[in-house]
Design an enzyme around this catalytic site. Sequence first.
Site, PDB file in Angstrom:
ATOM      1  N   HIS A 122      -6.887 -10.390  19.426  1.00 28.90           N
ATOM      2  CA  HIS A 122      -8.308 -10.553  19.781  1.00 28.90           C
ATOM      3  C   HIS A 122      -8.684 -12.028  19.899  1.00 28.90           C
ATOM      4  O   HIS A 122      -9.841 -12.387  19.700  1.00 28.90           O
ATOM      5  CB  HIS A 122      -9.234  -9.885  18.750  1.00 28.90           C
ATOM      6  CG  HIS A 122      -8.850  -8.480  18.412  1.00 28.90           C
ATOM      7  ND1 HIS A 122      -9.409  -7.379  19.000  1.00 28.90           N
ATOM      8  CD2 HIS A 122      -7.914  -8.006  17.557  1.00 28.90           C
ATOM      9  CE1 HIS A 122      -8.861  -6.286  18.514  1.00 28.90           C
ATOM     10  NE2 HIS A 122      -7.945  -6.630  17.642  1.00 28.90           N
TER      11      HIS A 122
ATOM     12  N   SER B 125      -9.748 -35.641  37.727  1.00 26.53           N
ATOM     13  CA  SER B 125     -11.086 -35.337  38.232  1.00 26.53           C
ATOM     14  C   SER B 125     -11.577 -36.528  39.051  1.00 26.53           C
ATOM     15  O   SER B 125     -11.321 -37.678  38.702  1.00 26.53           O
ATOM     16  CB  SER B 125     -12.031 -35.094  37.050  1.00 26.53           C
ATOM     17  OG  SER B 125     -13.372 -35.340  37.423  1.00 26.53           O
TER      18      SER B 125
ATOM     19  N   LYS C  56     -10.150 -36.906  32.573  1.00 29.72           N
ATOM     20  CA  LYS C  56      -9.685 -35.524  32.697  1.00 29.72           C
ATOM     21  C   LYS C  56      -8.209 -35.405  33.063  1.00 29.72           C
ATOM     22  O   LYS C  56      -7.676 -36.153  33.856  1.00 29.72           O
ATOM     23  CB  LYS C  56     -10.498 -34.765  33.762  1.00 29.72           C
ATOM     24  CG  LYS C  56     -11.922 -34.458  33.383  1.00 29.72           C
ATOM     25  CD  LYS C  56     -12.067 -33.635  32.118  1.00 29.72           C
ATOM     26  CE  LYS C  56     -11.587 -32.217  32.259  1.00 29.72           C
ATOM     27  NZ  LYS C  56     -12.437 -31.427  33.163  1.00 29.72           N
TER      28      LYS C  56
ATOM     29  N   GLU D 197      -4.207 -22.718  36.402  1.00 28.44           N
ATOM     30  CA  GLU D 197      -5.433 -22.029  36.841  1.00 28.44           C
ATOM     31  C   GLU D 197      -5.223 -21.362  38.199  1.00 28.44           C
ATOM     32  O   GLU D 197      -5.669 -20.240  38.432  1.00 28.44           O
ATOM     33  CB  GLU D 197      -6.592 -23.016  36.919  1.00 28.44           C
ATOM     34  CG  GLU D 197      -6.982 -23.569  35.557  1.00 28.44           C
ATOM     35  CD  GLU D 197      -7.925 -24.744  35.701  1.00 28.44           C
ATOM     36  OE1 GLU D 197      -9.127 -24.570  35.496  1.00 28.44           O
ATOM     37  OE2 GLU D 197      -7.471 -25.851  36.044  1.00 28.44           O
TER      38      GLU D 197
END
Length: 459
Positions: free
Chosen positions: A155, A276, A282, A289
């Site tokens: 979970h 970024s 970043k 992704e």
Amino acid sequence: MTLWGGRFSTKLNDQAWDLNSSLPVDQRLAMQDVDGSLAWADALHRAGILSDEEHASISLGLATVKKEFTSGKFLFVPSDEDIHTAVEHRLTELVGAAAGKLHTGRSRNDQVATDFRLWMLGAIPTLDAALKDLQSALIEQAEFAGETLMPGYTHLQRAQPILLAHWWLSHYHPLQRDRERLTDLTARVSVLPLGSGALAGTPIPVDRVALAESLGFAEPSPNSLDAVSDRDFAAEYLFCATMIGVHLSKLAEQIVLYTSAEFGFFELSDAFSTGSSLMPQKKNPDVFELTRGKAGTLLGLLTGLLATLKGLPSTYDKDLQEDKAPVFAATDTLLAILPVIAGALRTITAKPERMRNAIDSFMMATDLADYLVGKGIPFRETHAIAGKAVGVAGEKNVGLEELSLEAYQALCPAFEADVYQVFDPMKSVEKRNAIGGTSLQSVKKQLAGIRRFQSLDKS
Ligand code: ARG
């Protein structure tokens, strides 16, 4: 050029032509179309339809067409309706009227199904090799992980400590099942439709068993009506691709999560992370992704084809022309993802201290209950006692290892001074020694089994 037109008085409307034409997609079947035609020419020759000279000239012409494909010299003309037309058109230019005999007893319906299956028989090993390489990256990381501990989650809540190696290998096995699924699918792809004609079978007395063998198929299709309309293999292939995508997206999601500052369990190498345009600090896990995102696209390709197939009347319907684009797209997607993920995983750095620090003593609450089981108390009771200990520690805002022995004995007199040993996460891991568990010995055995299998695995 079209391979039809005798009965028509006007040419096809331009926009209808564009809609109907499949050459932009099925030109990928060029090599398979030539191979299928070479085998069909042999079969026609054996059946006495082609003379020795015609057979020799067609075969030579097809060999030239093939060379033009491999060298990139073949000129695709948009006025050819599909790859079958393009090949026959070029063959006619090369060998003249004899080319017109090649299509005897054959239809583009059995031809396209044959080409497509041949293409897939070639694509499966390519996909398999890419999967195997990704598996090797996972094995390398598992071997490198040694005795590193990490928190295991259910979970997405801290659950029990595990070995990092065990976690890496948990991503090996799904890919192994994917590879087995592809191998299993091969048997159903390896069925030859050629010789089924448009739908009712070919009137030419061809030896379809020999024809199948010459093209590398295991067997000829047993029913011509089914053969020209069956696209189960394409749907199954897309399911396999989607399942691979789902497995990769599960792995990707964890890497995205674990490379965040909040977890900090891994750091990606610069070669596999992106920046970024606005925020200079970043370091983004874009490749993971995208992998996660493309799994959704793969699922769309599968559902799209199934929706196309649903409710089609037997036998060939032009709807079936929609079968190739999703299969090509799924293959391209996976072959783009797999090597990148393998590279990213080979160069990722684990952060053992971060992982170790994320293991708190509450993750050994089950071991605490098991400790009392060792004293002869039924698990249901010990579960409740350990739960109370968690509650007491939570109230005091301390860890389980910080509760005094008196506090433990107030909950259950069976607690003794050795209770504090249960809070050693490595001890917790070591207790899970049954087959498939996370103990060092068990994971070593798992790795040995995988290595033995991989060395036998020739593909
Ligand atoms: N381009 C077609 C396809 O991909 C080939 C078969 C065409 N057959 C026909 N009867 N029009 O399905």
